[in-house]
Design a protein around this motif. Structure first.
Motif, short mmCIF file in Angstrom:
data_model
loop_
_atom_site.label_atom_id
_atom_site.label_comp_id
_atom_site.label_asym_id
_atom_site.label_seq_id
_atom_site.Cartn_x
_atom_site.Cartn_y
_atom_site.Cartn_z
N ASP A 138 -48.95 0.14 39.95
CA ASP A 138 -47.64 0.69 40.34
C ASP A 138 -47.79 1.50 41.63
N GLU A 139 -46.66 1.89 42.19
CA GLU A 139 -46.66 2.52 43.51
C GLU A 139 -47.32 3.89 43.50
N ASP A 140 -47.51 4.48 42.30
CA ASP A 140 -48.11 5.82 42.25
C ASP A 140 -49.62 5.81 42.12
N GLN A 237 -34.15 4.40 50.90
CA GLN A 237 -34.85 5.17 51.93
C GLN A 237 -35.82 6.19 51.35
N GLY A 238 -36.89 6.41 52.12
CA GLY A 238 -37.90 7.37 51.71
C GLY A 238 -38.74 6.85 50.56
N ASN A 239 -38.66 5.56 50.31
CA ASN A 239 -39.36 4.99 49.17
C ASN A 239 -40.35 3.91 49.56
N ILE A 240 -41.32 3.73 48.67
CA ILE A 240 -42.30 2.64 48.80
C ILE A 240 -42.06 1.70 47.63
N PHE A 241 -42.06 0.39 47.88
CA PHE A 241 -41.84 -0.56 46.79
C PHE A 241 -42.88 -1.67 46.80
N ASN A 242 -43.35 -2.02 45.62
CA ASN A 242 -44.15 -3.24 45.47
C ASN A 242 -43.23 -4.43 45.60
N ILE A 243 -43.64 -5.41 46.42
CA ILE A 243 -42.88 -6.65 46.53
C ILE A 243 -43.78 -7.76 46.02
N ALA A 244 -43.51 -8.17 44.79
CA ALA A 244 -44.38 -9.10 44.08
C ALA A 244 -43.57 -9.70 42.93
N THR A 245 -44.21 -10.59 42.18
CA THR A 245 -43.46 -11.17 41.07
C THR A 245 -43.69 -10.40 39.76
N GLY A 246 -44.83 -9.69 39.71
CA GLY A 246 -45.20 -9.02 38.46
C GLY A 246 -45.96 -9.97 37.53
N LEU A 276 -68.73 -11.22 48.26
CA LEU A 276 -68.99 -9.80 48.06
C LEU A 276 -67.71 -9.00 48.30
N GLY A 277 -67.40 -8.08 47.42
CA GLY A 277 -66.25 -7.21 47.63
C GLY A 277 -64.92 -7.84 47.26
N ASP A 278 -64.95 -9.07 46.74
CA ASP A 278 -63.70 -9.73 46.36
C ASP A 278 -63.04 -8.94 45.22
N ILE A 279 -61.73 -8.74 45.35
CA ILE A 279 -60.99 -8.03 44.30
C ILE A 279 -60.85 -8.98 43.10
N ILE A 280 -61.11 -8.46 41.89
CA ILE A 280 -61.08 -9.35 40.72
C ILE A 280 -59.64 -9.62 40.27
N HIS A 281 -58.91 -8.55 39.98
CA HIS A 281 -57.54 -8.76 39.51
C HIS A 281 -56.57 -7.93 40.32
N SER A 282 -55.44 -8.53 40.63
CA SER A 282 -54.41 -7.78 41.34
C SER A 282 -53.05 -8.32 40.94
N TYR A 283 -52.27 -7.50 40.30
CA TYR A 283 -50.86 -7.85 40.10
C TYR A 283 -50.03 -6.58 39.97
N ALA A 284 -48.77 -6.73 40.29
CA ALA A 284 -47.95 -5.54 40.52
C ALA A 284 -47.08 -5.16 39.33
N ASN A 285 -46.88 -3.87 39.20
CA ASN A 285 -45.79 -3.38 38.36
C ASN A 285 -44.54 -3.39 39.26
N ILE A 286 -43.50 -4.06 38.83
CA ILE A 286 -42.34 -4.24 39.70
C ILE A 286 -41.10 -3.48 39.21
N GLU A 287 -41.35 -2.56 38.25
CA GLU A 287 -40.21 -1.82 37.68
C GLU A 287 -39.43 -1.02 38.72
N LYS A 288 -40.17 -0.35 39.61
CA LYS A 288 -39.49 0.50 40.59
C LYS A 288 -38.62 -0.35 41.52
N SER A 289 -39.16 -1.46 42.00
CA SER A 289 -38.35 -2.28 42.91
C SER A 289 -37.18 -2.91 42.17
#
Ligand SMILES: NC(=O)c1ccc[n+]([C@@H]2O[C@H](COP(=O)([O-])OP(=O)(O)OC[C@H]3O[C@@H](n4cnc5c(N)ncnc54)[C@H](O)[C@@H]3O)[C@@H](O)[C@H]2O)c1
Length: 315
Positions: A138-140, A237-246, A276-289
Motif C-alpha cells: 500500500d501507499e504507506d 490533490q496532495g495524494n499518492i496512488f498506486n496504479i495497478a490491478t491489485g 541478482l537483486g530481482d524482486i520476488i513478489h510485487s503487487y499493489a493494494n488498490i483500495e486508496k485509488s
C-alpha cells in the motif's frame, strides 16, 4: 475537471505512455501540447495525434528551462511523464538520471507555479518501494528504492507533493506498477511482456530467470491513461496512488498464456539462473485509488495480452 477545451501539457509525449495519453486527451477535446527530446520516444508513436489541429509538438528537453518557457502560454493541466526510465542505466549514470527526473520535474513545477497551472499529475513508479516484504503493497509502506532511478522518482514525488502544500497547485503522484501495451519499446530494459513478444515473433524460446514463480502486477496501458484522467476529475490533490490491478500473476503463468494466445505452441519456455537483486513478489493494494481516485483497472491480463499480442504481430 472537464477536459474539453482545456490546454494541457504532456511531457514525454512521444514515449509509450505519453503518446497514448495524448491520443486520449485529444479524443476528449483537450488542446494538447506535447514535448519530448526524442531520446527514447519516437514521432511514430504520435502519428495519430500529429494529424489533429488541437495538437502541437515541440522537440526539447525538460532540463532546458528557456525552452520550457517558450512553449508555455496558458496551461491548465500538466501531465509529467518525461523521464530517464532505465533502472540499470541509472546505476551507471546517476547524475543524468537525477538531472532529468528530479531537476527536470522541479523545472516543470516551477513552470506550473509561474503560469498558474491548476493541476499537475506526476507519473511515478512502484520502483520507489524497492523489495518490500509487505504484500500487497500500500501507499504507506516505507519506501526503500534500490536504484538511483527509484530514488529519483521518490524525490520528485516529494517535490510534487510539497508544491501542493506550499503553492496550492493541485498535484497528484501516480505510482504505476508494470505497464504493458502497444508501442512499448523493446530494449534491454523493456518489461518482460515486450521481451517475450519480441522473442516469440523471432521464433526464439522464452527465457525465464529463476523458477518463474516470481509475481508481478501488470496493468494495461488504457487503464493507466484512465487513471490520469481520473486524477483530473476527482479530489486527488496532495495524494499518492498506486496504479495497478491489485492482481498478481507469476512470470511462468504469463509466459504460458502468451504462448497459448499467440498460437505459437512450439515455443519453448526455458529457465536461466535468477538475476541478482530481482524482486520476488510485487503487487499493489488498490483500495486508496479505488476510494479516493475512483479508479480501478478494467482490462484483465488475458484481455490485455490478447490486444497487445495482436498489435505486436501486426507491427
Ligand atoms: N512503463 C512502465 O512500466 C512504467 C512503470 C512505472 C513508471 N513509469 C513512468 O511513466 C513515465 C512514462 O514511461 P514510459 O514507459 O512511457 O517510458 P518512455 O521511455 O517510453 O517515455 C519517456 C519519454 O520521455 C522522453 N524523455 C526522456 N528524457 C527526456 C528529457 N530530458 N526531456 C524531454 N523528454 C525526455 C523520452 O524520449 C520518452 O519519449 C515515466 O515517468 C516512467 O518513470 C513507467
Amino acid at each position: 475537471m472537464e477536459l474539453k477545451g482545456r490546454n494541457v501539457l504532456v511531457t514525454g509525449a512521444a514515449g509509450f505512455i505519453g503518446s497514448h495519453l495524448a491520443d486520449r486527451l485529444l479524443a476528449e477535446g483537450a488542446r494538447v501540447t506535447g514535448i519530448d527530446n526524442l531520446s527514447e520516444g519516437s514521432l511514430e508513436n504520435l502519428k495519430k495525434s500529429l494529424q489533429e489541429t488541437n495538437f502541437k509538438f515541440h522537440k526539447g528537453d525538460i532540463r532546458d528551462r528557456e525552452f520550457l518557457h517558450t512553449i508555455v502560454d496558458k496551461i491548465d493541466i500538466i501531465f509529467h511523464l518525461a523521464a530517464f526510465t532505465s533502472v540499470r542505466r541509472s546505476i551507471s549514470n546517476p547524475l543524468e538520471c537525477n538531472e532529468i527526473n528530479v531537476t527536470g520535474t522541479l523545472n516543470l513545477l516551477e513552470l506550473a507555479r509561474k503560469y498558474d497551472v491548476n493541476k499537475f499529475i506526476y507519473s511515478s513508479s512502484a520502483a520507489v518501494y524497492g523489495n518490500t516484504p509487505q504484500l500487497p503493497i500500500d501507499e504507506d509502506v516505507q519506501p526503500k528504492p534500490l536504484s538511483p532511478y527509484g530514488i529519483s522518482k521518490l524525490t520528485a514525488e516529494q517535490y510534487v507533493l510539497i508544491y501542493n502544500e506550499l503553492y496550492d497547485i493541485e498535484t497528484t503522484a501516480l505510482r504505476y506498477f508494470n505497464v504493458y501495451g502497444p508501442r512499448q519499446k523493446l530494449s534491454e530494459y523493456s518489461g518482460v511482456i515486450t521481451i517475450f513478444l519480441e522473442r516469440l515473433k523471432n521464433h526464439q524460446d522464452l527465457v525465464i530467470y529463476g523458477d518463474g514463480n516470481q509475481t508481478r502486477d501488470f496493468i494495461y496501458i488504457t487503464d493507466v491513461v484512465n487513471a490520469n484522467l481520473k486524477a483530473t476529475k476527482t479530489k486527488s490533490q496532495g495524494n499518492i496512488f498506486n496504479i495497478a490491478t491489485g492482481d498478481r500473476i507469476s512470470i511462468r503463468e504469463l509466459a504460458e498464456i502468451i504462448v497459448k494466445q499467440s498460437g505459437k505452441s512450439n515455443t519453448k519456455i526455458i529457465h536461466d539462473p535468477p538475476k541478482l537483486g530481482d524482486i520476488i513478489h510485487s503487487y499493489a493494494n488498490i483500495e486508496k485509488s479505488r476510494q479516493k481516485l475512483d479508479f480501478s483497472a478494467q482490462i484483465s491480463i488475458n484481455e490485455g495480452l490478447r490486444k497487445v499480442i495482436q498489435w505486436y504481430m501486426k507491427n
